[in-house]
Design a protein around this motif. Structure first.
Motif, PDB file in Angstrom:
ATOM      1  N   VAL A 166       0.850  -1.194   0.000  1.00  0.00           N
ATOM      2  CA  VAL A 166       0.000   0.000   0.000  1.00  0.00           C
ATOM      3  C   VAL A 166       0.885   1.242   0.000  1.00  0.00           C
ATOM      4  O   VAL A 166       1.781   1.371   0.836  1.00  0.00           O
ATOM      5  CB  VAL A 166      -0.931   0.026   1.227  1.00  0.00           C
ATOM      6  N   SER A 167       0.630   2.146  -0.934  1.00  0.00           N
ATOM      7  CA  SER A 167       1.388   3.395  -0.992  1.00  0.00           C
ATOM      8  C   SER A 167       0.633   4.473  -0.239  1.00  0.00           C
ATOM      9  O   SER A 167      -0.386   4.979  -0.714  1.00  0.00           O
ATOM     10  CB  SER A 167       1.592   3.824  -2.453  1.00  0.00           C
ATOM     11  N   TYR A 168       1.128   4.793   0.947  1.00  0.00           N
ATOM     12  CA  TYR A 168       0.526   5.869   1.728  1.00  0.00           C
ATOM     13  C   TYR A 168       1.641   6.708   2.332  1.00  0.00           C
ATOM     14  O   TYR A 168       2.486   6.177   3.057  1.00  0.00           O
ATOM     15  CB  TYR A 168      -0.376   5.323   2.843  1.00  0.00           C
ATOM     16  N   PRO A 169       1.666   7.987   1.979  1.00  0.00           N
ATOM     17  CA  PRO A 169       0.729   8.722   1.133  1.00  0.00           C
ATOM     18  C   PRO A 169       0.882   8.379  -0.352  1.00  0.00           C
ATOM     19  O   PRO A 169       1.975   8.017  -0.790  1.00  0.00           O
ATOM     20  CB  PRO A 169       1.077  10.188   1.397  1.00  0.00           C
ATOM     21  N   LYS A 170      -0.212   8.533  -1.092  1.00  0.00           N
ATOM     22  CA  LYS A 170      -0.264   8.097  -2.481  1.00  0.00           C
ATOM     23  C   LYS A 170       0.763   8.815  -3.340  1.00  0.00           C
ATOM     24  O   LYS A 170       1.361   8.215  -4.240  1.00  0.00           O
ATOM     25  CB  LYS A 170      -1.678   8.349  -3.031  1.00  0.00           C
ATOM     26  N   ILE A 226      11.078  -1.996   2.318  1.00  0.00           N
ATOM     27  CA  ILE A 226       9.837  -1.479   2.895  1.00  0.00           C
ATOM     28  C   ILE A 226       9.373  -2.496   3.928  1.00  0.00           C
ATOM     29  O   ILE A 226       9.320  -3.697   3.649  1.00  0.00           O
ATOM     30  CB  ILE A 226       8.757  -1.257   1.822  1.00  0.00           C
ATOM     31  N   VAL A 227       9.061  -2.020   5.116  1.00  0.00           N
ATOM     32  CA  VAL A 227       8.792  -2.896   6.256  1.00  0.00           C
ATOM     33  C   VAL A 227       7.473  -2.495   6.906  1.00  0.00           C
ATOM     34  O   VAL A 227       7.134  -1.313   6.968  1.00  0.00           O
ATOM     35  CB  VAL A 227       9.948  -2.786   7.289  1.00  0.00           C
ATOM     36  N   SER A 228       6.734  -3.488   7.399  1.00  0.00           N
ATOM     37  CA  SER A 228       5.513  -3.206   8.136  1.00  0.00           C
ATOM     38  C   SER A 228       5.174  -4.369   9.045  1.00  0.00           C
ATOM     39  O   SER A 228       5.497  -5.520   8.750  1.00  0.00           O
ATOM     40  CB  SER A 228       4.341  -2.944   7.185  1.00  0.00           C
ATOM     41  N   GLU A 229       4.514  -4.043  10.141  1.00  0.00           N
ATOM     42  CA  GLU A 229       4.009  -5.075  11.043  1.00  0.00           C
ATOM     43  C   GLU A 229       2.635  -5.560  10.590  1.00  0.00           C
ATOM     44  O   GLU A 229       2.168  -6.610  11.034  1.00  0.00           O
ATOM     45  CB  GLU A 229       3.926  -4.493  12.453  1.00  0.00           C
ATOM     46  N   LEU A 230       2.025  -4.805   9.689  1.00  0.00           N
ATOM     47  CA  LEU A 230       0.675  -5.104   9.224  1.00  0.00           C
ATOM     48  C   LEU A 230       0.707  -5.915   7.936  1.00  0.00           C
ATOM     49  O   LEU A 230       1.583  -5.719   7.090  1.00  0.00           O
ATOM     50  CB  LEU A 230      -0.094  -3.802   8.987  1.00  0.00           C
ATOM     51  N   PRO A 231      -0.260  -6.809   7.736  1.00  0.00           N
ATOM     52  CA  PRO A 231      -0.288  -7.623   6.520  1.00  0.00           C
ATOM     53  C   PRO A 231      -0.636  -6.802   5.288  1.00  0.00           C
ATOM     54  O   PRO A 231      -1.149  -5.678   5.402  1.00  0.00           O
ATOM     55  CB  PRO A 231      -1.360  -8.673   6.821  1.00  0.00           C
ATOM     56  N   SER A 243      -4.782  -0.573   5.658  1.00  0.00           N
ATOM     57  CA  SER A 243      -4.688   0.885   5.577  1.00  0.00           C
ATOM     58  C   SER A 243      -4.176   1.442   6.898  1.00  0.00           C
ATOM     59  O   SER A 243      -4.307   0.807   7.943  1.00  0.00           O
ATOM     60  CB  SER A 243      -6.064   1.478   5.270  1.00  0.00           C
ATOM     61  N   PRO A 244      -3.617   2.644   6.875  1.00  0.00           N
ATOM     62  CA  PRO A 244      -3.079   3.225   8.114  1.00  0.00           C
ATOM     63  C   PRO A 244      -4.170   3.820   8.995  1.00  0.00           C
ATOM     64  O   PRO A 244      -5.217   4.244   8.520  1.00  0.00           O
ATOM     65  CB  PRO A 244      -2.143   4.324   7.602  1.00  0.00           C
ATOM     66  N   THR A 245      -3.922   3.831  10.295  1.00  0.00           N
ATOM     67  CA  THR A 245      -4.757   4.527  11.275  1.00  0.00           C
ATOM     68  C   THR A 245      -3.816   5.240  12.239  1.00  0.00           C
ATOM     69  O   THR A 245      -2.603   4.972  12.257  1.00  0.00           O
ATOM     70  CB  THR A 245      -5.654   3.562  12.069  1.00  0.00           C
ATOM     71  N   LYS A 246      -4.370   6.123  13.060  1.00  0.00           N
ATOM     72  CA  LYS A 246      -3.537   6.878  13.994  1.00  0.00           C
ATOM     73  C   LYS A 246      -2.786   5.946  14.934  1.00  0.00           C
ATOM     74  O   LYS A 246      -1.577   6.124  15.168  1.00  0.00           O
ATOM     75  CB  LYS A 246      -4.410   7.851  14.790  1.00  0.00           C
TER      76      LYS A 246
END
Length: 365
Positions: A168-172, A187-192, A196-199
């Motif tokens: 996912v590209s955020y910000p686009k 590019i790394v993330s804990e989310l699958p 989408s991002p949240t606060k």
């Protein structure tokens, strides 16, 4: 099924392995009801396929590229209702995550940064890359993007830690930047994938940025900002906290100044400052800045007083110089001879004046 860094999950699943947690969630027992709503939509095989489609993978403890330093989060407490060690990390890119983070610095700051902050972030990131230090940031507008671009411009390694899926590209508008980071860094993330991002996900992401690196550098930040949250995590993880000073009139520098004034952050003005902070104690030491050596540095006070009394262009006799300097004529005569030997003054029939060499050094004719 479980939000990254969820303190309720940390308590409910304390001591359980990832597989045991997964099996418990499927039992429907009352103490896991809060997470049961996601059970029907959870599909690990699909997540793996989506990651593979963009060149990604799932890294777990025990894998060759698992960065063991993030396990400090098990003892780092909580901040903003987030905490704990992730069960695994999604990684997109060719580099080895553990090796890339072995010598790394987080560069973070405001999205609405000033041109000064953007320039400072890019220059410092490029300098870190030149010294083979991986630059880690969050992929956001402003300071984050400038840091990533600075590292890439210096052909260095950079890692974007996201609060969404690695696909996912955020910000686009940073899509092209993310594509380049994925091709040349990680590019790394804990989310699958697909998330989408949240606060709260941003706040959870910050703990990975801080724990995975040797130090966190705040370039620009307001007093209330995600960058200061990252700095707080760095403190709790025992990592170096660094801050770039800014104009006292800039609201975007208030957070950095606060870190230095009240939270013992190291004020950073150069790459050397950063390298000293992240290196083993007693190595990569920097010296205090000092002015260039002056030709008169080795002279005693009387010689310097005499030189100050010598005119620039119009020569005057020794006695006139002695009166101006407040010294006796014999002492001034000896001082002038010393200054002449150093090519700082010259003697003409009418008296003494500064030498052409010294006049040029002073910016004269």
């Amino acid at each position: 099924m479980v939000e990254p860094g969820d303190p309720a999950a940390l308590e409910a699943f304390d001591g359980l392995s990832a597989l045991e947690v997964w099996e418990l969630l499927q039992t429907g027992t009352p103490r896991v009801e809060r997470w049961a709503a996601r059970l029907a939509s959870t599909n690990p095989e699909r997540d793996l396929e989506r990651a593979q489609a963009v060149g990604g993978r799932f890294v777990i403890p025990g894998d060759d590229e698992w960065p063991e330093q993030i396990e400090v989060l098990a003892h780092a407490g909580q901040q903003a209702r987030r905490g704990g060690v992730p069960f695994g990390i999604w990684v997109r890119g060719e580099a080895n995550l553990r090796q890339a983070l072995a010598k790394s610095v987080a560069v973070v700051g405001s999205r609405a940064c000033s041109s000064y902050g953007e320039h400072a972030a890019a220059e410092l990131a490029a300098g870190l890359a030149d010294n083979e230090v991986t630059v880690v940031s969050g992929g956001a507008y402003g300071i984050d993007a400038a840091a990533h671009r600075g590292a890439l411009a210096a052909a260095g390694l950079t890692i974007a830690v996201l609060a969404c899926g690695v696909d996912v590209s955020y910000p686009k508008r940073n899509t092209a930047l993310f594509d380049r980071i994925a091709a040349e860094g990680l590019i790394v993330s804990e989310l699958p994938p697909g998330c989408s991002p949240t606060k709260l996900r941003f706040l959870a992401r910050n703990r990975l940025i801080a724990a995975g690196t040797l130090g966190t550098l705040v370039v620009e930040a307001a007093v209330r900002s995600g960058a200061l949250n990252s700095a707080g995590w760095a403190e709790q993880c025992g990592r170096a906290v660094l801050a770039v000073p800014g104009p006292i009139t800039s609201r975007m520098s208030e957070g950095a100044h606060l870190l230095v004034r009240e939270r013992n952050a190291l004020l950073v003005t150069s790459i050397a400052d950063i390298l000293e902070a992240i290196s083993p104690l007693g190595t990569a030491l920097t010296s205090y800045p000092h002015a260039p050596d002056e030709p008169t540095d080795g002279f005693d006070l009387e010689v310097r007083r005499t030189l100050d009394a010598v005119p620039v262009l119009r020569p005057v006799p020794t006695l006139r110089i002695a009166v101006t300097a407040g010294l006796d004529a014999e002492t001034v005569k000896e001082c002038l001879e010393t200054l002449a030997d150093a090519d700082l003054v010259e003697q003409l029939p009418a008296g003494w004046r500064l030498s052409p060499t010294h006049r040029r050094a002073l910016g004269g004719t």
